[in-house]
Design a protein around this motif. Structure first.
Motif, mmCIF file in Angstrom:
data_model
loop_
_atom_site.group_PDB
_atom_site.id
_atom_site.type_symbol
_atom_site.label_atom_id
_atom_site.label_comp_id
_atom_site.label_asym_id
_atom_site.label_seq_id
_atom_site.Cartn_x
_atom_site.Cartn_y
_atom_site.Cartn_z
ATOM 1 N N THR A 21 45.909 2.849 56.252
ATOM 2 C CA THR A 21 45.994 3.415 54.901
ATOM 3 C C THR A 21 44.625 3.347 54.237
ATOM 4 O O THR A 21 43.761 2.554 54.636
ATOM 5 C CB THR A 21 46.998 2.653 54.012
ATOM 6 O OG1 THR A 21 46.501 1.329 53.755
ATOM 7 C CG2 THR A 21 48.374 2.569 54.659
ATOM 8 N N GLN A 53 45.438 13.188 59.107
ATOM 9 C CA GLN A 53 46.789 13.522 58.675
ATOM 10 C C GLN A 53 47.207 12.440 57.683
ATOM 11 O O GLN A 53 47.256 11.267 58.029
ATOM 12 C CB GLN A 53 47.749 13.540 59.866
ATOM 13 C CG GLN A 53 47.377 14.525 60.959
ATOM 14 C CD GLN A 53 48.286 14.389 62.154
ATOM 15 O OE1 GLN A 53 49.479 14.161 62.029
ATOM 16 N NE2 GLN A 53 47.708 14.538 63.345
ATOM 17 N N ARG A 54 47.493 12.831 56.446
ATOM 18 C CA ARG A 54 47.817 11.845 55.399
ATOM 19 C C ARG A 54 49.251 11.361 55.551
ATOM 20 O O ARG A 54 50.128 11.572 54.729
ATOM 21 C CB ARG A 54 47.594 12.461 54.021
ATOM 22 C CG ARG A 54 46.207 12.235 53.439
ATOM 23 C CD ARG A 54 45.100 12.953 54.187
ATOM 24 N NE ARG A 54 43.819 12.887 53.439
ATOM 25 C CZ ARG A 54 42.705 13.439 53.843
ATOM 26 N NH1 ARG A 54 42.675 14.111 54.986
ATOM 27 N NH2 ARG A 54 41.594 13.336 53.107
ATOM 28 N N THR A 55 49.514 10.697 56.666
ATOM 29 C CA THR A 55 50.829 10.135 56.947
ATOM 30 C C THR A 55 50.749 8.626 56.816
ATOM 31 O O THR A 55 49.694 8.072 56.480
ATOM 32 C CB THR A 55 51.270 10.516 58.371
ATOM 33 O OG1 THR A 55 50.244 10.088 59.300
ATOM 34 C CG2 THR A 55 51.454 12.016 58.510
ATOM 35 N N LYS A 56 51.829 7.940 57.046
ATOM 36 C CA LYS A 56 51.824 6.469 57.067
ATOM 37 C C LYS A 56 52.370 6.001 58.410
ATOM 38 O O LYS A 56 53.561 6.182 58.691
ATOM 39 C CB LYS A 56 52.666 5.909 55.921
ATOM 40 C CG LYS A 56 52.015 6.061 54.556
ATOM 41 C CD LYS A 56 52.731 5.247 53.493
ATOM 42 C CE LYS A 56 52.005 5.326 52.152
ATOM 43 N NZ LYS A 56 52.666 4.526 51.109
ATOM 44 N N VAL A 58 48.094 6.521 58.701
ATOM 45 C CA VAL A 58 47.211 7.686 58.822
ATOM 46 C C VAL A 58 46.900 7.938 60.296
ATOM 47 O O VAL A 58 46.703 7.001 61.071
ATOM 48 C CB VAL A 58 45.906 7.427 58.036
ATOM 49 C CG1 VAL A 58 44.871 8.494 58.355
ATOM 50 C CG2 VAL A 58 46.194 7.405 56.544
ATOM 51 N N ARG A 59 46.878 9.210 60.693
ATOM 52 C CA ARG A 59 46.513 9.577 62.058
ATOM 53 C C ARG A 59 45.372 10.583 62.017
ATOM 54 O O ARG A 59 45.321 11.430 61.119
ATOM 55 C CB ARG A 59 47.711 10.226 62.780
ATOM 56 C CG ARG A 59 48.915 9.341 62.921
ATOM 57 C CD ARG A 59 48.782 8.334 64.013
ATOM 58 N NE ARG A 59 48.715 8.941 65.342
ATOM 59 C CZ ARG A 59 48.692 8.228 66.459
ATOM 60 N NH1 ARG A 59 48.711 6.921 66.420
ATOM 61 N NH2 ARG A 59 48.618 8.844 67.634
ATOM 62 N N THR A 61 43.321 13.938 62.938
ATOM 63 C CA THR A 61 43.563 15.263 63.491
ATOM 64 C C THR A 61 42.752 15.383 64.790
ATOM 65 O O THR A 61 42.021 14.459 65.175
ATOM 66 C CB THR A 61 43.119 16.355 62.515
ATOM 67 O OG1 THR A 61 41.701 16.238 62.322
ATOM 68 C CG2 THR A 61 43.833 16.224 61.178
#
Length: 295
Positions: A21, A53-56, A58-59, A61
């Motif tokens: 994060t 990639q603004r995920t939880k 973060v990954r 691209t």
């Protein structure tokens, strides 16, 4: 003229990916989350690409993975340079992230790590068919994988073959398999699988000439738990011979298809870096695999 990549921004990108994060990266870098966000946005503007990639968590691209890999290689080379100059006085151990499949981790891989001193290992457990993806993303520096095709920027060494045996608890075999043609029985009997990516049991049934293993499936996502589930009679499964051997000798498991097995050839892939830590690790892994796996 090609623009230079600001190292502060590249290292910040790596911190975000490693910590998961923006807030955690800010804490690790001792800056504000706003500063982390601004650095990442500035790097995206400089490269003209979305990098995260603004995920939880973060990954990266596909473009971000290129820069994450660059940042990790840079950190590795810097650490090695400080060591050679005798200036690594901070006392921080060298950190090497490695991807390894669960069965190797449970059987032969950990003894390899004990042969290497002064390295902090960060192990990422993943199926051997998917560990190479972590190399591509720059999340690890090395991996045990089933792919002989090198990830760009990596070298490949063969390690050996891990043999799997089709086994079940004797009471389970008597109830579900005895008196029936084996391929057909396996398409109906309960089966233990590692997770939803695990196609190993289905592949074995296909080899015998039918479609797939039965629909009643128990998902047990640890190597030790998988073996215990099979030995407890939840279902049949493909178990590494090193784990199956003692249980077969003790009568807790039985071969359900004598003379049948499945081999998985494993390879060691690592970055093409002239790094003493990676060289030492590769030598230790190769030597340990030579004594543990089939050639």
């Amino acid at each position: 003229m090609m623009a230079e990549l600001p190292l502060e921004q590249v290292r910040t990108l790596l911190a975000v990916v490693d910590e998961g994060t923006f807030d955690a990266a800010a804490a690790a870098l001792h800056v504000t989350p706003s500063a982390v966000s601004q650095r990442v946005k500035a790097l995206e503007q400089r490269t003209g690409r979305v990098l995260l990639q603004r995920t939880k968590p973060v990954r990266p691209t596909e473009s971000g993975a290129v820069l994450v890999r660059f940042a990790r290689q840079l950190a590795r080379l810097q650490h090695d340079a400080w060591d050679e100059l005798g200036l690594s006085g901070a006392g921080e151990p060298t950190r090497v992230p490695v991807a390894v499949n669960a069965d190797s981790l449970a059987t032969w891989f950990l003894p390899a790590l004990t042969r290497v001193a002064g390295i902090c290992f960060e192990l990422h457990r993943e199926d051997e068919q998917h560990t190479a993806a972590l190399l591509r993303e720059g999340l690890v520096m090395a991996a045990v994988t089933s792919s002989p095709d090198p990830v760009p920027g990596c070298t490949v060494r063969p390690l050996g073959r891990m043999r799997y045996l089709p086994v079940a608890a004797p009471p389970f075999a008597r109830t579900h398999l005895e008196g029936r043609a084996l391929p057909e029985a396996l398409t109906r009997a309960p089966v233990v699988v590692f997770d939803r990516k695990d196609d190993f049991q289905d592949g074995f049934v296909r080899r015998l000439g039918l479609g797939s293993a039965g629909p009643l499936r128990h998902y047990v996502p640890t190597s030790e738990g998988f073996v215990d589930a099979v030995a407890s009679g939840l279902g049949w499964g493909m178990v590494p011979e090193t784990q199956a051997g003692p249980l077969l000798d003790a009568g807790r498991l039985a071969l359900i298809a004598p003379g049948e097995w499945a081999d998985v050839t494993l390879y060691w892939q690592q970055w093409k870096l002239d790094s003493p830590a990676l060289v030492a690790l590769a030598d230790a892994v190769t030597a340990t695999a030579a004594g543990a796996l089939r050639r």
